[in-house]
Structures are given as C-alpha cells and as structure tokens.
Scaffold this motif. Structure first.
Motif, short mmCIF file in Angstrom:
data_model
loop_
_atom_site.label_atom_id
_atom_site.label_comp_id
_atom_site.label_asym_id
_atom_site.label_seq_id
_atom_site.Cartn_x
_atom_site.Cartn_y
_atom_site.Cartn_z
N THR A 132 0.83 -1.20 0.00
CA THR A 132 0.00 0.00 0.00
C THR A 132 0.86 1.25 0.00
OG1 THR A 132 -1.69 -1.16 1.29
CG2 THR A 132 -1.84 1.23 1.20
N LEU A 133 0.53 2.18 -0.88
CA LEU A 133 1.09 3.53 -0.86
C LEU A 133 -0.03 4.48 -0.45
CD1 LEU A 133 3.20 3.60 -4.15
CD2 LEU A 133 4.03 3.26 -1.81
N GLY A 134 0.26 5.37 0.49
CA GLY A 134 -0.78 6.24 1.00
C GLY A 134 -0.34 7.69 1.08
N VAL A 135 -1.30 8.58 0.91
CA VAL A 135 -1.10 10.02 1.10
C VAL A 135 -2.19 10.51 2.03
CG1 VAL A 135 -0.99 12.29 0.01
CG2 VAL A 135 -0.14 10.28 -1.22
N ASN A 136 -1.77 11.20 3.08
CA ASN A 136 -2.70 11.80 4.03
C ASN A 136 -2.54 13.32 3.99
OD1 ASN A 136 -3.54 9.24 5.02
ND2 ASN A 136 -1.74 9.17 6.34
N TRP A 137 -3.64 14.01 3.82
CA TRP A 137 -3.64 15.47 3.88
C TRP A 137 -4.53 15.89 5.04
CZ3 TRP A 137 -6.49 19.27 0.09
CH2 TRP A 137 -6.14 20.58 0.42
N TYR A 138 -3.89 16.39 6.10
CA TYR A 138 -4.60 16.88 7.27
C TYR A 138 -4.89 18.36 7.08
CZ TYR A 138 -2.72 12.60 9.42
OH TYR A 138 -2.39 11.30 9.71
N LEU A 139 -6.16 18.72 6.86
CA LEU A 139 -6.50 20.12 6.66
C LEU A 139 -6.36 20.90 7.96
CD1 LEU A 139 -7.76 18.63 4.18
CD2 LEU A 139 -9.49 20.44 4.16
N ASN A 140 -6.74 20.28 9.06
CA ASN A 140 -6.50 20.82 10.40
C ASN A 140 -6.45 19.64 11.35
OD1 ASN A 140 -9.22 20.11 10.84
ND2 ASN A 140 -9.94 22.19 10.48
N ASN A 141 -6.61 19.89 12.64
CA ASN A 141 -6.49 18.80 13.61
C ASN A 141 -7.64 17.80 13.56
OD1 ASN A 141 -4.16 20.04 14.48
ND2 ASN A 141 -5.12 21.01 16.25
N PHE A 142 -8.72 18.12 12.82
CA PHE A 142 -9.92 17.30 12.87
C PHE A 142 -10.35 16.74 11.51
CE2 PHE A 142 -10.25 21.13 15.56
CZ PHE A 142 -9.95 20.55 16.79
#
Length: 489
Positions: A443-453
């Motif tokens: 698995t290759l993953g990308v996470n984009w956290y816009l803010n803490n929630f």
C-alpha cells in the motif's frame, strides 16, 4: 480639680487620634482600590486600541495594513510537538495530571467552554463536571481493477463510519464515554464505559468497566481515525479474539513515564445476541520507550490473549478486507473450523520515530483448538511514513498508540495543512486450515490533514489473494484505489 480634668482629657484626646488614624487608613484603602480599578480599565482601553490599530508590513514593495489578531491567526506556532506527545487519543484520554490542571483552570475562570477538540466541551464553574459531544464521519470511494474475478472489479462508495456520542467527567477521577455507529444500515454500540483514574504507588492508573477498545498492538489499540492508513494492518485485523475489537468487561492500565501495562477480562461484544453463555477472553499488553530524546523515540511492545469460546461460536476467524471494506467481494477467506473451544494469540511490536519520520513493524500469531485438533494463523506488517510539512508523527507514548497530529499550518487559518506519505507491506496466512486462504498487500498512502480534525486520504493497494478453489479462483491479483474524507471531533 485641674489635675483631674487634665487626666480625663488625655484619654479622650488619644481616642480621637486613634479614630482619625482609622478613618485615614480606610480612606487610603478606598483610594488604592479605585486606583487599581482605573488602571485595569486603562489597560483594557489600551489593549483594545492596539488591537484595532493597523500594523504596517512590507510585502513585495508595498505597505499593507494588517490587524494584529488576524496576523496572529494566519501564523500559528510552527514548532512541532515533542516526539511521543501527540494530541489526545480517543483510546487514551488525558492523564490525571492533565485533568487536574483543567479543573484548576476552570475554577480560576469560573466556568469554561473548550473548543480544542473540535466540539464544545462544557465544564462547571468548580471544574468537577464536564460534557462534550463526540463523533466521526468517514466516507469512502474506491475502485478495484485487474482481478480475474469480474465481480471484484467494482467501483463503490461506503459510509465507513458514522459514529456519534458523548463523553464527560464527574469529579477528579471518574469519566465516561458512550457512542454508537450508524454505518452499514445498522446501529451498533462502540465505546461505552466508565473509567476511574487515580494513582497507585505514584503511578497513574486507570480502571474501566464497560465496552472498550482492545489494548492489542499499535494499530489494534488505536482508532480507525488515527491509524496512518485507511484500515488497520493485517495483524490488527486478523490476529484478534472472536469478540473482535471491543469486549464488554473490566480493564486496568498503569502508566509510567515511558511505559504502560494493561490487562482486560471480557465477555462477548456488547452487540452480540444473548442466546448462550459468553466467551471469556483474558488479554494483556505492555509497551516501553527505551529511547526518548528530542529527536529519537523507540517503541517496543508485546501483547497476548487467551479465550475460552462459547458454544454458539460459528465463525472464529475474520475475513480480511484486503482492498477496503467497500468491496465485499474481495476478502481473504477465513475458512471453517467446527466447534472451536479455545484460542491463544500473541504479538510483538517494534517502532522508531525520528523528527518527522517513522517506521514500525509487527508480528502476530494465533492458535485455535477444538476437540479434534488445532489450526494456526499468523500475520506481519512493515510500514513507514514521513510528514513532508514537518509535523511530528502522531504517536502517543502514554499507552503506545496512534493519535492525532497537531497541524502546524491549518488550511482554516490560511496554511497548507499537513502532508504525510506512507507505505506498508503486509501478509496474513490462514492456510494451516485447508478451507482458509492467505494474502498480501502493498500500500502507498497520502494523508492530507486540513486541520487537527479533518483528513483526506488516498490509498493505492496492490494485493494478492490465494483462497481455496471452492471459494473463487484460487490465486488472484489486482489493484484497488480508495479515497476517504474524514472528520473526527
């Protein structure tokens, strides 16, 4: 007579002087109080004036008036959290010290409403009672291609989790959580417990009664909203007691500065029908951070469980969702194992964290037994990640779990959010049982956290499945792309 009059006048004069001194003292005190009030009002006026005065900043050869308050909001603190000090986790609420500090703050302010977790947390004036709604919404969209089984090549959406509930405290030691999940056209109870937090021999300890998430591996002890990928790894998914991720019973945990030890005894999941006696599971986990510096943190863990199974258990092994839960046609077959009586499982954990980098590996094994024999299961996973934007990995050393990162430049204040790249390779093998299968996933993953929630995720999974020929084509391979929009508060 003259002498007697003089003697009488002396005390009267002295009394008069004492009264004058008392009046002067009261007058001075009143003046000091008035001066203090005037100074406070003057300070408030000056602060309001400064806040409303534009600040001139050079930018590209021009001068732009900027409100200081808006400027502060647009440039939040850029220093990442220390390793091991992520934002609080659903699985592990704040420590006793943190709770006492919050009570003291609330008492000082005379009532308190805290928005730091995304929803308002209301606290009484004395700080002894608090209440906060909590929940999560996880919406998935995915597509599978390349499979030899045409029914697996589908595009689908799913509400992976629609969970709502509340949490709170009563006094310095007692806390409670209750939440239900409304996904898959069904309502199930998830966390539902009371917890008492105190000290034992100088160590923080927590005792809980109710339905609570297992303490079982780094992924298995963490909520779906916290793990780096859309789903927990194969060890957490597959090497699991019959009762699943939750169990209704009693749990105790003791926390040290760099370690914790937890034990749990439980019956069936709270949602199971009451048609027979419960299975009984005894489980334990311990973790230790032998190295914890400003730049390095190491994680070592071990866990295990023993279960005596009830007579109504018919599916002691879980089918593994190798390409996401939205594709019910793509599973690693659990096989059949008639009349299971008991089971044992264990796991080993090893992880390393350096600035914005992390790496983690886990191995787990399980043995199931019935009157005629046994079957063995095993799984392992290697995974790692990197925050391109400089955040610390959201690892919480209190309990050794994944939690939430503190985003340094949230989108909601004009920043770019936090970007994390992650990779994982994992395998699981049920095939000691001739009716069960095995599989792998890269698995290759990308996470984009816009803010803490709020988090947007994308996982690309290259998977292999080897099931018995009676289930479908024995050996199969394909690719699945899954995206998720997540808000958790």
């Amino acid at each position: 007579m003259f002498v007697m009059g003089l003697c009488a006048a002396v005390p009267a004069s002295a009394q008069s002087r004492e009264d004058d001194v008392a009046r002067l003292t009261r007058l001075i005190e009143q003046q000091q109080t008035q001066i203090a009030r005037l100074e406070a009002r003057l300070a408030a006026v000056e602060e309001e004036k400064v806040a409303s005065t534009p600040v001139i900043r050079p930018e590209a050869g021009h001068l732009h008036p900027v409100s200081p308050r808006l400027a502060d909001q647009a440039t939040p603190p850029r220093s990442p959290l220390p390793l091991g000090q992520a934002l609080p986790s659903d699985a592990h609420p704040p420590s006793l010290d943190g709770r006492l500090a919050q009570i003291e703050k609330t008492q000082k302010e005379g009532g308190h409403v805290d928005w730091s977790k995304g929803t308002p947390e209301f606290a009484s004036a004395d700080g002894n009672f608090s209440f906060r709604p909590r929940g999560r919404v996880l919406i998935d969209l995915g597509t599978t291609t390349g499979s030899k089984v045409s029914s697996r090549n589908i595009t689908a959406t799913q509400a992976r989790s629609l969970r709502f509930g509340f949490e709170g405290t009563a006094g310095q030691h007692l806390s409670y959580v209750l939440e239900g999940d409304f996904a898959d056209n069904d309502v199930t109870i998830k966390s539902a417990y009371l917890a008492w937090t105190t000290r034992i021999m100088g160590r923080q300890a927590e005792f809980a009664l109710g339905n609570r998430l297992n303490d079982r591996g780094l992924d298995g002890s963490s909520g779906t909203i916290s793990v780096p990928f859309l789903e927990r790894n194969f060890v957490a998914q597959g090497i699991v007691p019959v009762r699943g991720f939750f169990g209704l019973g009693a749990a105790a945990r003791v926390y040290g500065e760099r370690w914790h030890v937890g034990v749990q005894i439980s019956g069936d999941d709270i949602n199971n029908p009451g048609t027979a006696s419960d299975s009984v599971t005894i489980a334990g986990r311990a973790h230790w951070n032998p190295v914890k510096t400003d730049e390095w943190l190491l994680h070592v863990g071990v866990w295990g469980f023993h279960e005596d199974l009830a007579s109504d258990v018919t599916r002691p092994t879980r089918a593994i969702a190798v390409g996401g839960f939205l594709n019910d046609n793509l599973r690693i077959s659990p096989g059949t194992f008639a009349n299971p009586q008991s089971g044992d499982g264990y796991g080993l954990e090893l992880g390393a964290f350096h600035r914005s980098l992390w790496a983690y590996g886990e191995y787990g094994a399980r043995t199931l037994r019935n009157a005629t024999g046994s079957t063995d299961q095993n799984a392992w996973a290697l995974q790692g990640g990197w925050f391109l934007t400089g955040e610390s990995p959201p690892y919480l050393s209190r309990g050794g779990v994944w939690s939430r990162p503190r985003v340094l430049n949230p989108v909601t204040t004009g920043g770019s959010g936090a970007i994390e790249l992650a990779a994982r390779y994992e395998a699981i093998d049920y095939s000691s049982n001739p009716t069960a299968g095995r599989g792998t996933a890269a698995t290759l993953g990308v996470n984009w956290y816009l803010n803490n929630f709020v988090r947007l995720q994308m996982n690309l999974v290259d998977w292999t499945v080897s099931n018995p020929a009676t289930v479908a084509i024995g050996n199969d391979r394909g690719q699945t792309v899954v995206g998720r929009a997540q808000i958790a508060f």
